[in-house]
Design a protein around this motif. Sequence first.
Motif, PDB file in Angstrom:
ATOM      1  N   THR A 248      42.617 -28.538  13.655  1.00  0.00           N
ATOM      2  CA  THR A 248      41.802 -27.659  14.069  1.00  0.00           C
ATOM      3  C   THR A 248      40.822 -27.565  12.867  1.00  0.00           C
ATOM      4  O   THR A 248      41.089 -28.012  11.732  1.00  0.00           O
ATOM      5  N   LYS A 249      39.609 -27.219  13.250  1.00  0.00           N
ATOM      6  CA  LYS A 249      38.395 -27.250  12.091  1.00  0.00           C
ATOM      7  C   LYS A 249      38.264 -25.758  11.502  1.00  0.00           C
ATOM      8  O   LYS A 249      38.076 -24.969  12.241  1.00  0.00           O
ATOM      9  N   VAL A 250      38.706 -25.728  10.203  1.00  0.00           N
ATOM     10  CA  VAL A 250      38.628 -24.479   9.816  1.00  0.00           C
ATOM     11  C   VAL A 250      37.226 -24.148   8.924  1.00  0.00           C
ATOM     12  O   VAL A 250      36.911 -25.119   7.987  1.00  0.00           O
ATOM     13  N   VAL A 251      36.269 -23.225   9.185  1.00  0.00           N
ATOM     14  CA  VAL A 251      35.086 -23.178   8.495  1.00  0.00           C
ATOM     15  C   VAL A 251      35.182 -21.950   7.771  1.00  0.00           C
ATOM     16  O   VAL A 251      35.339 -20.870   8.273  1.00  0.00           O
ATOM     17  N   TRP A 252      34.792 -22.104   6.275  1.00  0.00           N
ATOM     18  CA  TRP A 252      34.654 -20.980   5.445  1.00  0.00           C
ATOM     19  C   TRP A 252      33.288 -20.549   5.559  1.00  0.00           C
ATOM     20  O   TRP A 252      32.291 -21.296   5.157  1.00  0.00           O
ATOM     21  N   GLU A 253      32.798 -19.081   5.826  1.00  0.00           N
ATOM     22  CA  GLU A 253      31.468 -18.958   5.715  1.00  0.00           C
ATOM     23  C   GLU A 253      31.354 -17.714   4.431  1.00  0.00           C
ATOM     24  O   GLU A 253      31.912 -16.606   4.888  1.00  0.00           O
ATOM     25  N   TRP A 254      30.355 -17.812   3.755  1.00  0.00           N
ATOM     26  CA  TRP A 254      29.942 -16.911   2.960  1.00  0.00           C
ATOM     27  C   TRP A 254      29.409 -15.527   3.745  1.00  0.00           C
ATOM     28  O   TRP A 254      28.426 -15.743   4.441  1.00  0.00           O
ATOM     29  N   THR A 255      29.770 -14.541   2.962  1.00  0.00           N
ATOM     30  CA  THR A 255      29.138 -13.373   3.381  1.00  0.00           C
ATOM     31  C   THR A 255      27.871 -12.806   2.630  1.00  0.00           C
ATOM     32  O   THR A 255      27.146 -12.041   3.024  1.00  0.00           O
ATOM     33  N   GLY A 256      27.614 -13.360   1.456  1.00  0.00           N
ATOM     34  CA  GLY A 256      26.682 -13.268   0.492  1.00  0.00           C
ATOM     35  C   GLY A 256      26.955 -12.095  -0.401  1.00  0.00           C
ATOM     36  O   GLY A 256      25.869 -11.901  -1.082  1.00  0.00           O
ATOM     37  N   LYS A 257      27.943 -11.557  -0.506  1.00  0.00           N
ATOM     38  CA  LYS A 257      28.681 -10.322  -1.111  1.00  0.00           C
ATOM     39  C   LYS A 257      29.429 -11.012  -2.282  1.00  0.00           C
ATOM     40  O   LYS A 257      30.259 -11.850  -2.159  1.00  0.00           O
ATOM     41  N   GLY A 258      29.553 -10.239  -3.496  1.00  0.00           N
ATOM     42  CA  GLY A 258      30.293 -10.407  -4.617  1.00  0.00           C
ATOM     43  C   GLY A 258      30.094 -11.604  -5.532  1.00  0.00           C
ATOM     44  O   GLY A 258      30.665 -12.011  -6.344  1.00  0.00           O
ATOM     45  N   GLY A 259      28.693 -12.119  -5.192  1.00  0.00           N
ATOM     46  CA  GLY A 259      28.278 -13.128  -6.200  1.00  0.00           C
ATOM     47  C   GLY A 259      28.812 -14.406  -5.681  1.00  0.00           C
ATOM     48  O   GLY A 259      29.011 -14.757  -4.463  1.00  0.00           O
ATOM     49  N   GLN A 260      28.892 -15.490  -6.758  1.00  0.00           N
ATOM     50  CA  GLN A 260      29.261 -16.769  -6.452  1.00  0.00           C
ATOM     51  C   GLN A 260      30.757 -16.929  -6.401  1.00  0.00           C
ATOM     52  O   GLN A 260      31.398 -16.406  -6.928  1.00  0.00           O
ATOM     53  N   HIS A 261      31.215 -17.744  -5.436  1.00  0.00           N
ATOM     54  CA  HIS A 261      32.531 -17.925  -4.884  1.00  0.00           C
ATOM     55  C   HIS A 261      32.578 -19.557  -4.379  1.00  0.00           C
ATOM     56  O   HIS A 261      31.764 -20.067  -4.023  1.00  0.00           O
ATOM     57  N   ASN A 262      33.954 -19.995  -4.489  1.00  0.00           N
ATOM     58  CA  ASN A 262      34.185 -21.374  -3.986  1.00  0.00           C
ATOM     59  C   ASN A 262      35.459 -21.184  -3.345  1.00  0.00           C
ATOM     60  O   ASN A 262      36.201 -19.983  -3.198  1.00  0.00           O
ATOM     61  N   VAL A 263      35.882 -22.209  -2.640  1.00  0.00           N
ATOM     62  CA  VAL A 263      37.153 -22.561  -2.211  1.00  0.00           C
ATOM     63  C   VAL A 263      37.871 -23.697  -2.766  1.00  0.00           C
ATOM     64  O   VAL A 263      37.297 -24.745  -2.565  1.00  0.00           O
ATOM     65  N   ALA A 264      39.054 -23.555  -3.329  1.00  0.00           N
ATOM     66  CA  ALA A 264      39.440 -24.488  -4.276  1.00  0.00           C
ATOM     67  C   ALA A 264      40.970 -24.523  -3.790  1.00  0.00           C
ATOM     68  O   ALA A 264      41.559 -23.518  -3.759  1.00  0.00           O
ATOM     69  N   GLY A 265      41.339 -25.910  -3.626  1.00  0.00           N
ATOM     70  CA  GLY A 265      42.927 -26.219  -3.120  1.00  0.00           C
ATOM     71  C   GLY A 265      43.593 -25.801  -4.305  1.00  0.00           C
ATOM     72  O   GLY A 265      43.477 -26.276  -5.279  1.00  0.00           O
ATOM     73  N   GLU A 266      45.040 -25.085  -4.077  1.00  0.00           N
ATOM     74  CA  GLU A 266      45.957 -24.989  -4.859  1.00  0.00           C
ATOM     75  C   GLU A 266      47.177 -26.037  -4.668  1.00  0.00           C
ATOM     76  O   GLU A 266      47.734 -26.637  -5.714  1.00  0.00           O
ATOM     77  N   THR A 267      47.204 -26.468  -3.459  1.00  0.00           N
ATOM     78  CA  THR A 267      48.244 -27.585  -3.125  1.00  0.00           C
ATOM     79  C   THR A 267      47.887 -28.793  -2.805  1.00  0.00           C
ATOM     80  O   THR A 267      48.668 -29.770  -2.686  1.00  0.00           O
ATOM     81  N   HIS A 268      46.559 -28.807  -2.630  1.00  0.00           N
ATOM     82  CA  HIS A 268      45.877 -30.076  -2.219  1.00  0.00           C
ATOM     83  C   HIS A 268      44.524 -30.140  -2.999  1.00  0.00           C
ATOM     84  O   HIS A 268      43.879 -28.985  -3.392  1.00  0.00           O
ATOM     85  N   ASP A 269      44.048 -31.253  -3.253  1.00  0.00           N
ATOM     86  CA  ASP A 269      42.801 -31.686  -4.084  1.00  0.00           C
ATOM     87  C   ASP A 269      41.856 -31.443  -3.023  1.00  0.00           C
ATOM     88  O   ASP A 269      41.028 -32.645  -2.759  1.00  0.00           O
TER      89      ASP A 269
END
Length: 368
Positions: A248-269
Amino acid sequence: MNGDDGIDEGRRNVMKTLAIGATAGGLATVGSAPAAAQSTDLSDWFSNVSNVDGVVDETGKSEVTVEVGVQGNNGAFGFGPAAVRVDPGTKVVWEWTGEGTPHNVVAEDGSFESDMISEAGATFTHTFESAGVTKYACVPHKAMGMKGAVVVGDAEVTVPSASGGESGGSGGSDSDGASGTETSGGDGTAAGGEFVEPDYDGWFENVGNFDGTVDKTGQDEVTIEVGAEGNGGPFAFGPAAVRVDPGTKVVWEWTGKGGQHNVAGETHDFESAMQGSEGDTYALELDGQGVVKYACTPHQAAGMKGAVVVGNPAGAASGAAGIDLFETSLWGLAGAIVAAPFVASEIVARRRRKDEDDERRPPTHPAD
């Protein structure tokens, strides 16, 4: 920017072999003694297939249907029935259930190969002219146990049965069609098919918006919000934990709220760019089974953490070893790849060099 074409094309470049049918010497003359049947042991082939239950006898029919995407192997990752016996000249029709991610049907000997299909009711056919045994699989889910076999004629085979034993012999000595078809899920599926909530090892202890794992299986693409309400503000992933099918393709989509965010793996690089504009996206495709934990690096301490459960890892804490990273494509907003199959890396490198050249090239038509 759509970077999927290059990666998918590289991933689908599988060597194909043309099947050459015998044209002479296949007919025994009157009075000739028949050749001795050669026994085929399929125990190893079906060793990790939960829904196999002997060989279902479908002889006497000119057309036989095998379902693609039946329940088995911890999800909709089975062929039903997994092993079937037919007469020479029988047309086998594989029909997709529409469940799980796209599947294909590929013969181990290269004699046939379908497209990757996900639509319910879609079919692929192949006529088996000669006696023998043909093994086949769904390529992306083969390691999970999505495998099958077609036994043509009176070829002798040994196949595991749901009772824990093996069924062998030829012709009518296999398990009968009625019982085999009704149990296409297999006894092993009843226990293994039920989803087990993973033990996240305290990963969600300080996550205010975590409310169990949200089931999103059966979808080709799933969206997770970045900057959803939670943890004292727009500092959450929504939903925090989601379960998807392998591929499955998982898409993270920013709401534009809360300033700058990223998506960083904890168990994978893997790691997206720091983004903050509404509509920014980052996509990840995972195959295999396991749990992928991730977080927003600057807001991790505040509880901005998430997890994607792929398949049914049956309570695996981290699941890192269960995910096939070679089948993974990670893309940022501008198509910059973070981690991908080796075949995709050069494609992306060339694309990025072309983009840089285009940026340096002066405009063809100067502005008025």
